[in-house]
Design an enzyme around this catalytic site. Sequence first.
Site, PDB file in Angstrom:
ATOM      1  N   GLY A  47      65.814   9.680  32.839  1.00  0.00           N
ATOM      2  CA  GLY A  47      67.014   9.004  32.685  1.00  0.00           C
ATOM      3  C   GLY A  47      66.830   8.838  34.549  1.00  0.00           C
ATOM      4  N   GLY A  51      72.272   7.369  39.463  1.00  0.00           N
ATOM      5  CA  GLY A  51      72.879   8.335  39.783  1.00  0.00           C
ATOM      6  C   GLY A  51      72.390   9.590  40.182  1.00  0.00           C
ATOM      7  CG  PHE A  73      68.441   2.232  26.528  1.00  0.00           C
ATOM      8  CD1 PHE A  73      67.253   1.308  25.468  1.00  0.00           C
ATOM      9  CD2 PHE A  73      68.541   2.343  25.285  1.00  0.00           C
ATOM     10  CE1 PHE A  73      67.547   0.578  25.157  1.00  0.00           C
ATOM     11  CE2 PHE A  73      69.003   1.922  23.868  1.00  0.00           C
ATOM     12  CZ  PHE A  73      68.692   0.921  23.752  1.00  0.00           C
ATOM     13  CB  ALA A 111      65.333   8.904  26.975  1.00  0.00           C
ATOM     14  CB  ALA A 139      74.284  10.559  31.372  1.00  0.00           C
ATOM     15  CE1 TYR A 233      81.162  17.287  33.423  1.00  0.00           C
ATOM     16  CE2 TYR A 233      80.459  19.791  33.553  1.00  0.00           C
ATOM     17  CZ  TYR A 233      80.355  18.559  33.429  1.00  0.00           C
ATOM     18  OH  TYR A 233      78.468  17.622  33.526  1.00  0.00           O
ATOM     19  CE  LYS A 242      75.950  18.100  31.707  1.00  0.00           C
ATOM     20  NZ  LYS A 242      74.972  17.074  31.481  1.00  0.00           N
ATOM     21  CG  LEU A 271      78.382  13.546  43.748  1.00  0.00           C
ATOM     22  CD1 LEU A 271      77.220  13.348  44.243  1.00  0.00           C
ATOM     23  CD2 LEU A 271      78.967  12.792  45.020  1.00  0.00           C
TER      24      LEU A 271
END
Length: 386
Positions: A47, A51, A73, A111, A139, A233, A242, A271
């Site tokens: 990835g 970012g 990707f 991936a 992500a 979140y 997460k 961010l």
Amino acid sequence: MMIEPKVRGFICTTAHPDGCKEHVRRQMEYVKQNGSMPGPKKVLVIGCSSGYGLATRIAAAYGCGASTLGVMFERPASEKRTASAGYYNTAAFEKYAKADGLYAKTINADAFSAQVKQQVIAQIKEDLGQVDMVVYSLAAPKRTAPDGVTYSSVLKTTGEPFTNKTMDLKTNQVTDVTIPAATDEEVAATVKVMGGEDWMDWMEALSAGEVLAPGALTLAYSYIGPALTHPVYDQGSIGMAKHHLYQTAGEITRRFADKGIKAYISVNKALVTQASAAIPIVPLYISILYKVMKEKGLHEGCIEQMDRLFREKLPAGPVVDEKNRIRLDDYELREDVQAKVMDAWQHIRTENAGEYADVDGYWEDFYHIFGFGFDGVDYSRDVPLV
């Protein structure tokens, strides 16, 4: 064609190759100006194209002098459509890195697939022998698991629906938004996509392929945030994924203890990224946070965060909290920062949005993701797409 930004919702459907090149160049220059640092020498970034993943690759290459192999990707250009920003970012990084004598190759494929894992292993064996760091920074909205089932993630709460403020960043309208609660099946699917299962699959494949150096380090990235954002979140469907990612870090360390391999979660700052832009409430929080942190001289973007990770948090052995997590959100969660953010959150409304939120800064970072808004780039240039 002359390429202009075309924004649809939280995504920009165009990207500018010259602007993406400038974005990469500025990140490289930031790291180079800070000087060399000790660190890994052969790094796999899963990835790697935008970012935190892109910034990781740049920090490792230009700070530590590392050879980097990336997996992404991304969409190439067609006769009628620009390539994705990540595609242009990676092309620019590879061009710069090779000109500077740094090894840099990228595999553009899914991936999540077993075939790509084997392709990466073969590439490592051919070019690098082994890697001493693996960074997992995927992500994605969907994942096809090894059993052939495709899972989709959702951005919802858990338990009960959650209502709080949000902002339409195009109009600066501050309104309330209600985020529905995810079903158990939706939470499980989100964990399948964004949790640690594929990270473990990667580590097992790399170990079986004998391409992990003894004592190799592996990192994955996460976010916790303040109590304000926890319902959407940390305690939402994405948060459940997460938490699974965090549990997987411990499992990887135990699973490969005989090889000295250790896994860590780096908890990073909020961010503007393609992923965060999609989460309700979060863009308003970020725009307020930006204003506060800039006023205090604490603001960092992706490259500042990743440079600090390699420069301050890793060299002497990872600096971790009581739960064995690396904390790059330490500035964001400072008491004085969050007190001012929460005061602004209580007072912000449509009429005073500019007083409490850095909306312009949010949009600047948003457009930068796609290569737009950089001084010195000729956006009137007729750009060949292919």
